[in-house]
Structure formats: C-alpha cells, structure tokens
Design a protein around this motif. Sequence first.
Motif, PDB file in Angstrom:
ATOM      1  N   GLY A 238      28.632  57.604  39.981  1.00 27.15           N
ATOM      2  CA  GLY A 238      28.992  57.501  38.569  1.00 27.15           C
ATOM      3  C   GLY A 238      27.958  56.688  37.816  1.00 27.15           C
ATOM      4  O   GLY A 238      28.319  55.790  37.055  1.00 27.15           O
ATOM      5  N   GLY A 239      26.676  56.948  38.066  1.00 30.26           N
ATOM      6  CA  GLY A 239      25.629  56.179  37.396  1.00 30.26           C
ATOM      7  C   GLY A 239      25.561  54.775  37.963  1.00 30.26           C
ATOM      8  O   GLY A 239      25.355  54.604  39.162  1.00 30.26           O
ATOM      9  N   ASP A 240      25.765  53.760  37.119  1.00 29.05           N
ATOM     10  CA  ASP A 240      25.728  52.379  37.604  1.00 29.05           C
ATOM     11  C   ASP A 240      27.080  51.944  38.173  1.00 29.05           C
ATOM     12  O   ASP A 240      27.280  50.787  38.501  1.00 29.05           O
ATOM     13  CB  ASP A 240      25.241  51.417  36.524  1.00 29.05           C
ATOM     14  N   HIS A 241      28.016  52.882  38.303  1.00 25.47           N
ATOM     15  CA  HIS A 241      29.333  52.647  38.903  1.00 25.47           C
ATOM     16  C   HIS A 241      29.614  53.711  39.959  1.00 25.47           C
ATOM     17  O   HIS A 241      28.900  54.714  40.044  1.00 25.47           O
ATOM     18  CB  HIS A 241      30.436  52.698  37.832  1.00 25.47           C
ATOM     19  N   ARG A 242      30.652  53.497  40.749  1.00 23.34           N
ATOM     20  CA  ARG A 242      31.176  54.490  41.683  1.00 23.34           C
ATOM     21  C   ARG A 242      32.489  55.007  41.114  1.00 23.34           C
ATOM     22  O   ARG A 242      33.188  54.281  40.402  1.00 23.34           O
ATOM     23  CB  ARG A 242      31.448  53.896  43.073  1.00 23.34           C
ATOM     24  N   ILE A 243      32.822  56.229  41.410  1.00 19.29           N
ATOM     25  CA  ILE A 243      34.118  56.799  41.060  1.00 19.29           C
ATOM     26  C   ILE A 243      34.900  56.885  42.361  1.00 19.29           C
ATOM     27  O   ILE A 243      34.602  57.698  43.229  1.00 19.29           O
ATOM     28  CB  ILE A 243      33.972  58.189  40.413  1.00 19.29           C
ATOM     29  N   ILE A 244      35.856  55.994  42.520  1.00 17.21           N
ATOM     30  CA  ILE A 244      36.638  55.901  43.752  1.00 17.21           C
ATOM     31  C   ILE A 244      37.998  56.565  43.508  1.00 17.21           C
ATOM     32  O   ILE A 244      38.743  56.148  42.625  1.00 17.21           O
ATOM     33  CB  ILE A 244      36.849  54.432  44.177  1.00 17.21           C
ATOM     34  N   VAL A 245      38.280  57.592  44.291  1.00 16.84           N
ATOM     35  CA  VAL A 245      39.555  58.298  44.192  1.00 16.84           C
ATOM     36  C   VAL A 245      40.412  57.872  45.379  1.00 16.84           C
ATOM     37  O   VAL A 245      39.967  57.927  46.526  1.00 16.84           O
ATOM     38  CB  VAL A 245      39.359  59.826  44.194  1.00 16.84           C
ATOM     39  N   GLY A 246      41.621  57.427  45.078  1.00 13.52           N
ATOM     40  CA  GLY A 246      42.549  57.000  46.119  1.00 13.52           C
ATOM     41  C   GLY A 246      43.765  57.897  46.187  1.00 13.52           C
ATOM     42  O   GLY A 246      44.247  58.381  45.157  1.00 13.52           O
ATOM     43  N   ARG A 247      44.238  58.118  47.400  1.00 17.60           N
ATOM     44  CA  ARG A 247      45.496  58.844  47.605  1.00 17.60           C
ATOM     45  C   ARG A 247      46.599  57.806  47.787  1.00 17.60           C
ATOM     46  O   ARG A 247      46.532  56.963  48.686  1.00 17.60           O
ATOM     47  CB  ARG A 247      45.411  59.751  48.814  1.00 17.60           C
ATOM     48  N   VAL A 248      47.598  57.852  46.926  1.00 18.21           N
ATOM     49  CA  VAL A 248      48.682  56.863  46.938  1.00 18.21           C
ATOM     50  C   VAL A 248      49.569  57.095  48.155  1.00 18.21           C
ATOM     51  O   VAL A 248      50.060  58.207  48.378  1.00 18.21           O
ATOM     52  CB  VAL A 248      49.512  56.939  45.639  1.00 18.21           C
ATOM     53  N   THR A 249      49.775  56.017  48.940  1.00 22.92           N
ATOM     54  CA  THR A 249      50.630  56.093  50.123  1.00 22.92           C
ATOM     55  C   THR A 249      51.906  55.276  49.965  1.00 22.92           C
ATOM     56  O   THR A 249      52.861  55.478  50.712  1.00 22.92           O
ATOM     57  CB  THR A 249      49.879  55.600  51.378  1.00 22.92           C
ATOM     58  N   ARG A 250      51.902  54.367  48.981  1.00 21.98           N
ATOM     59  CA  ARG A 250      53.066  53.514  48.736  1.00 21.98           C
ATOM     60  C   ARG A 250      52.949  52.962  47.330  1.00 21.98           C
ATOM     61  O   ARG A 250      51.838  52.735  46.842  1.00 21.98           O
ATOM     62  CB  ARG A 250      53.082  52.378  49.767  1.00 21.98           C
ATOM     63  N   LEU A 251      54.081  52.734  46.676  1.00 20.93           N
ATOM     64  CA  LEU A 251      54.027  52.142  45.338  1.00 20.93           C
ATOM     65  C   LEU A 251      55.252  51.291  45.074  1.00 20.93           C
ATOM     66  O   LEU A 251      56.280  51.437  45.738  1.00 20.93           O
ATOM     67  CB  LEU A 251      53.871  53.207  44.256  1.00 20.93           C
ATOM     68  N   ALA A 252      55.113  50.406  44.098  1.00 19.25           N
ATOM     69  CA  ALA A 252      56.215  49.589  43.599  1.00 19.25           C
ATOM     70  C   ALA A 252      56.054  49.481  42.094  1.00 19.25           C
ATOM     71  O   ALA A 252      54.930  49.489  41.576  1.00 19.25           O
ATOM     72  CB  ALA A 252      56.194  48.200  44.236  1.00 19.25           C
ATOM     73  N   LEU A 253      57.169  49.391  41.381  1.00 19.56           N
ATOM     74  CA  LEU A 253      57.147  49.311  39.929  1.00 19.56           C
ATOM     75  C   LEU A 253      58.233  48.359  39.465  1.00 19.56           C
ATOM     76  O   LEU A 253      59.391  48.476  39.880  1.00 19.56           O
ATOM     77  CB  LEU A 253      57.395  50.705  39.329  1.00 19.56           C
ATOM     78  N   ASP A 254      57.844  47.413  38.604  1.00 17.91           N
ATOM     79  CA  ASP A 254      58.807  46.510  37.978  1.00 17.91           C
ATOM     80  C   ASP A 254      58.875  46.890  36.498  1.00 17.91           C
ATOM     81  O   ASP A 254      58.023  46.474  35.703  1.00 17.91           O
ATOM     82  CB  ASP A 254      58.378  45.056  38.152  1.00 17.91           C
ATOM     83  N   GLN A 255      59.859  47.674  36.143  1.00 21.15           N
ATOM     84  CA  GLN A 255      59.959  48.175  34.777  1.00 21.15           C
ATOM     85  C   GLN A 255      60.325  47.098  33.764  1.00 21.15           C
ATOM     86  O   GLN A 255      60.200  47.314  32.567  1.00 21.15           O
ATOM     87  CB  GLN A 255      60.947  49.337  34.718  1.00 21.15           C
ATOM     88  N   GLY A 256      60.721  45.929  34.232  1.00 24.36           N
ATOM     89  CA  GLY A 256      61.083  44.838  33.338  1.00 24.36           C
ATOM     90  C   GLY A 256      59.899  44.029  32.840  1.00 24.36           C
ATOM     91  O   GLY A 256      60.049  43.202  31.953  1.00 24.36           O
ATOM     92  N   ARG A 257      58.736  44.238  33.398  1.00 27.07           N
ATOM     93  CA  ARG A 257      57.545  43.474  32.996  1.00 27.07           C
ATOM     94  C   ARG A 257      56.741  44.269  31.967  1.00 27.07           C
ATOM     95  O   ARG A 257      56.641  45.479  32.045  1.00 27.07           O
ATOM     96  CB  ARG A 257      56.662  43.182  34.200  1.00 27.07           C
TER      97      ARG A 257
END
Length: 164
Positions: free
Chosen positions: A129-148
């Motif tokens: 990605g030029g002076d950056h990398r484009i890192i693609v991740g496959r999500v294996t686990r997640l958590a979400l706090d909808q109150g924040r």
Amino acid sequence: MTNADAPFDPRLLRDAFGCFATGVTVITSQSLSGERVGLTANSFTSLSLDPPLLLFCPANGASALPVLRESGRFAINILDLDGQAVADRFTKKGIDRFAEHDWQDWDGVPVLASAKAAFACTLHADHDGGDHRIIVGRVTRLALDQGREPLLYLHGRYRRVHVG
C-alpha cells in the motif's frame, strides 16, 4: 476550497485525508516467544461479512508489523471515549505500551478489557500500500459493548460523537 494538481503537497494531502472522521483502534499481537506488541491506527474498516474480514493499514516501518506478520494473529481494539490515554500510549516508543491498562488473553492475543469492540483475527492477506501495508484479517472472535461511546479522530484531534 484549495485546488491542487499532482504532485500534492504532503501536508495538504494529509489535511484532506484528515477531513474524514474515523474511529480509533489499537492493534495488538504477540510473538511466538510471548512478546506483546501494538500500535494505534485509525486506518481501519470492515471489508466482508461472508467471510468475516476487516482491514487496517500500518506504516511499513511500524515496529509491531514484523511480529504481527510472523505470528499471523492479531486483535483490533476499537477504543471508547475513555480510550484516548491508551491510543496515546501506543504511539510512544521505548515504553511498555501494555502497562496501566487491563488486558485479556484471547488464545495468545492481547485484547483491551475496556474496548468498545474487539476482534481477534488471523492474517488473511498482506498487500503493498505504498508507504503502508494493507493487512486483511479474518475475524475468529469478537466482543461488543454497546453501552460505550466510540472515540473519534477528525482534523488531527480526538473527538466524540455529537448527536443533536
């Protein structure tokens, strides 16, 4: 409006990119020998629901990048309004970036206990990605706090959502 033709002044280009509000994340990983690494990033986005993919773009010189690529595993920690100190800490060099905050271990990947949302990922793709990398991740686990509420970044400063 200032109009500019290529080649662009780097400051003008950065300021123009900075007009797009983003969330703030801390990307974390752990080496095979147990060394924890991380960096602050606002270049993050969802990519696909099926399969579950996301991406972020670290600078080529990011100190955490070699460990992340070698381990093939990382976490994206989306920060909430109280996360500015975490974001700032992960931009500093020569300190223990993981001190002063609570972390959970998700199968060998450090995850911020107070994250608004967190995603554990395996490395799916790594692109130039030029002076950056484009890192693609496959999500294996997640958590979400909808109150924040999320921490935002706009025009070079941290912001908060204002609904009105």
